[in-house]
Design an enzyme around this catalytic site. Structure first.
Site, PDB file in Angstrom:
ATOM      1  NE  ARG A  12      -3.961  -1.586   2.366  1.00  0.00           N
ATOM      2  CZ  ARG A  12      -5.123  -1.549   1.552  1.00  0.00           C
ATOM      3  NH1 ARG A  12      -5.655  -0.340   0.948  1.00  0.00           N
ATOM      4  NH2 ARG A  12      -6.081  -2.818   1.481  1.00  0.00           N
ATOM      5  CG  MET A  49     -13.940   1.163  -5.171  1.00  0.00           C
ATOM      6  SD  MET A  49     -15.077   1.951  -3.888  1.00  0.00           S
ATOM      7  CE  MET A  49     -15.477   0.613  -2.824  1.00  0.00           C
ATOM      8  CG  HIS A  79     -19.386   6.134   2.713  1.00  0.00           C
ATOM      9  ND1 HIS A  79     -18.741   5.136   2.070  1.00  0.00           N
ATOM     10  CD2 HIS A  79     -20.238   5.786   3.544  1.00  0.00           C
ATOM     11  CE1 HIS A  79     -18.938   4.021   2.991  1.00  0.00           C
ATOM     12  NE2 HIS A  79     -20.074   4.250   3.613  1.00  0.00           N
TER      13      HIS A  79
HETATM   14  N1  NHR Z   1      -8.778   6.394   3.194  1.00  0.00           N
HETATM   15  C1  NHR Z   1      -8.537   7.120   4.390  1.00  0.00           C
HETATM   16  N2  NHR Z   1      -7.527   7.100   4.862  1.00  0.00           N
HETATM   17  N3  NHR Z   1      -9.868   7.640   5.101  1.00  0.00           N
HETATM   18  C2  NHR Z   1     -10.892   7.680   4.215  1.00  0.00           C
HETATM   19  O1  NHR Z   1     -11.988   8.071   4.627  1.00  0.00           O
HETATM   20  C3  NHR Z   1     -11.064   7.047   2.880  1.00  0.00           C
HETATM   21  C4  NHR Z   1      -9.957   6.322   2.612  1.00  0.00           C
HETATM   22  C5  NHR Z   1      -9.874   5.792   1.174  1.00  0.00           C
HETATM   23  C6  NHR Z   1     -11.077   5.678   0.335  1.00  0.00           C
HETATM   24  C7  NHR Z   1     -13.357   5.695   0.260  1.00  0.00           C
HETATM   25  C8  NHR Z   1     -14.271   4.798   1.098  1.00  0.00           C
HETATM   26  C9  NHR Z   1     -15.829   5.030   1.172  1.00  0.00           C
HETATM   27  O2  NHR Z   1     -16.245   6.041   0.585  1.00  0.00           O
HETATM   28  C10 NHR Z   1     -12.089   6.262   0.953  1.00  0.00           C
HETATM   29  C11 NHR Z   1     -12.327   6.794   1.960  1.00  0.00           C
HETATM   30  C12 NHR Z   1     -12.775   1.604  -0.151  1.00  0.00           C
HETATM   31  C13 NHR Z   1     -12.670   0.898   1.177  1.00  0.00           C
HETATM   32  C14 NHR Z   1     -11.942  -0.455   0.921  1.00  0.00           C
HETATM   33  O3  NHR Z   1     -12.424  -1.290   1.705  1.00  0.00           O
HETATM   34  C15 NHR Z   1     -13.231   1.244   2.073  1.00  0.00           C
HETATM   35  C16 NHR Z   1     -13.681   2.595   2.185  1.00  0.00           C
HETATM   36  C17 NHR Z   1     -13.628   3.568   1.091  1.00  0.00           C
HETATM   37  C18 NHR Z   1     -13.098   2.910  -0.258  1.00  0.00           C
HETATM   38  N4  NHR Z   1     -11.272  -1.019   0.149  1.00  0.00           N
HETATM   39  C19 NHR Z   1     -10.398  -2.262  -0.032  1.00  0.00           C
HETATM   40  C20 NHR Z   1      -9.029  -1.931   0.263  1.00  0.00           C
HETATM   41  O4  NHR Z   1      -8.437  -2.949   0.522  1.00  0.00           O
HETATM   42  C21 NHR Z   1     -10.342  -2.798  -1.439  1.00  0.00           C
HETATM   43  C22 NHR Z   1     -11.927  -2.874  -2.175  1.00  0.00           C
HETATM   44  C23 NHR Z   1     -11.752  -2.971  -3.646  1.00  0.00           C
HETATM   45  O5  NHR Z   1     -10.789  -2.780  -4.387  1.00  0.00           O
HETATM   46  O6  NHR Z   1     -13.090  -3.383  -4.053  1.00  0.00           O
HETATM   47  O7  NHR Z   1      -8.363  -0.760   0.106  1.00  0.00           O
HETATM   48  O8  NHR Z   1     -16.280   3.850   1.601  1.00  0.00           O
HETATM   49  C1  GAR Z   2     -20.715   5.735  -5.744  1.00  0.00           C
HETATM   50  O1  GAR Z   2     -21.886   5.239  -5.567  1.00  0.00           O
HETATM   51  C2  GAR Z   2     -20.094   6.071  -4.541  1.00  0.00           C
HETATM   52  O2  GAR Z   2     -20.806   6.563  -3.523  1.00  0.00           O
HETATM   53  C3  GAR Z   2     -19.506   4.666  -3.976  1.00  0.00           C
HETATM   54  O3  GAR Z   2     -19.047   4.138  -5.401  1.00  0.00           O
HETATM   55  C4  GAR Z   2     -19.620   4.534  -6.455  1.00  0.00           C
HETATM   56  C5  GAR Z   2     -18.886   5.099  -7.364  1.00  0.00           C
HETATM   57  O4  GAR Z   2     -19.754   5.390  -8.529  1.00  0.00           O
HETATM   58  N1  GAR Z   2     -18.183   5.015  -3.180  1.00  0.00           N
HETATM   59  C6  GAR Z   2     -18.055   4.023  -2.365  1.00  0.00           C
HETATM   60  O5  GAR Z   2     -18.639   2.730  -2.186  1.00  0.00           O
HETATM   61  C7  GAR Z   2     -16.837   4.115  -1.738  1.00  0.00           C
HETATM   62  N2  GAR Z   2     -16.652   3.170  -0.805  1.00  0.00           N
HETATM   63  P1  GAR Z   2     -18.877   6.264  -9.850  1.00  0.00           P
HETATM   64  O6  GAR Z   2     -17.610   5.678 -10.281  1.00  0.00           O
HETATM   65  O7  GAR Z   2     -20.027   6.080 -10.940  1.00  0.00           O
HETATM   66  O8  GAR Z   2     -19.125   7.737  -9.454  1.00  0.00           O
END
Ligand code: NHR
Ligand code: GAR
Length: 223
Positions: A75, A100, A119
């Site tokens: 990461r 994501m 979110h």
């Molecule tokens: N990073 C931090 N430090 N803080 C936040 O508030 C973040 C962030 C990174 C992304 C978006 C988030 C959401 O809106 C976001 C907010 C991905 C995961 C996750 O579990 C969780 C939250 C969000 C985005 N990702 C997995 C991982 O291992 C991979 C999942 C996949 O690839 O499908 O990173 O919810």
């Molecule tokens: C959106 O619905 C956003 O809220 C969600 O993914 C979608 C992205 O759509 N985000 C998450 O779930 C973050 N964990 P888009 O690529 O069409 O904008």
């Protein structure tokens, strides 16, 4: 933003991070194109190659880049490469739009106070994934979406705006997601407009609009 007479105008620069379909990115880009948001979208960067959002960016003549996370051993290494790519564009604002990958503390600190996320839940409820199904399974009568500043704690930064969507008794996760998505495309451009016009700031882990603290949930839009 103030500038001296004769000085060329420098618009705020936005970099948008995506992982998928890019519909929120497109909503923001279209608001810029329409003149509702006075900024330049410097680049769209995806951590996944070949996602539909990259083509949506190119269709709008936006520089579309890929930093593929699968090519990095950790990461931390991925985040360093992503920071380098972002910094090439000297952005004033980073917008996570369906991005994501969880970001490291070093990454978040670098852009603290100038990075927004959307979110699909009424945070602090339902952090993480599968939010629509979880809200239905819990018997909730309302669900929605939150724009918040990104801090080190996942989905825990100060809220800016929430839009509320009513859950009906026969709702499905897909139908609910579609209705939430429509609200996303309304509230995210508003938050971005506030930020680039200098109205929205983060101070002491609190979102401020025109220097006044927003409520803990963020500005709440009811249906
Ligand atoms: N990073 C931090 N430090 N803080 C936040 O508030 C973040 C962030 C990174 C992304 C978006 C988030 C959401 O809106 C976001 C907010 C991905 C995961 C996750 O579990 C969780 C939250 C969000 C985005 N990702 C997995 C991982 O291992 C991979 C999942 C996949 O690839 O499908 O990173 O919810
Ligand atoms: C959106 O619905 C956003 O809220 C969600 O993914 C979608 C992205 O759509 N985000 C998450 O779930 C973050 N964990 P888009 O690529 O069409 O904008």
């Amino acid at each position: 933003m103030m500038r001296s007479p004769g000085e060329p105008e420098k618009k705020p620069r936005i970099v948008i991070l995506i992982s998928g379909s890019g519909s929120n990115m497109a909503a923001i880009a279209d608001a810029v194109k329409a003149g509702d948001i006075d900024a330049d979208i410097a680049a769209v960067i995806s951590n996944k190659p070949d996602v539909a959002g990259l083509q949506k960016a190119r269709d709008r003549d936006i520089d579309a880049q890929v930093v593929d996370h699968s090519g990095f051993q950790s990461r931390e290494h991925f985040d360093v490469a992503l920071m380098r790519k972002i910094d090439e564009y000297e952005p004033d604002l980073i917008v996570l739009a369906g991005f994501m990958r969880i970001l490291t503390a070093d990454f978040v600190r670098r852009y603290l106070g100038r990075m927004l996320n959307i979110h699909p839940s009424l945070l602090p409820k339902y952090q993480g994934l599968h939010t629509h199904q979880r809200a239905i399974d819990a018997g909730d009568t309302e669900h929605g979406v939150t724009v918040h500043f990104v801090t080190e704690e996942l989905d825990d930064g100060p809220n800016v705006i929430q839009a509320v969507v009513t859950i009906s008794s026969d709702d499905t996760a897909d139908a609910l997601q579609q209705r939430v998505r429509q609200q996303e495309h309304i509230i995210y451009p508003i938050a971005v407009k506030w930020f680039v016009s200098g109205r929205l700031t983060m101070k002491d882990n609190q979102a401020m609009l025109d220097g006044i603290a927003l409520p803990a949930g963020g500005l709440r839009l009811e249906q």
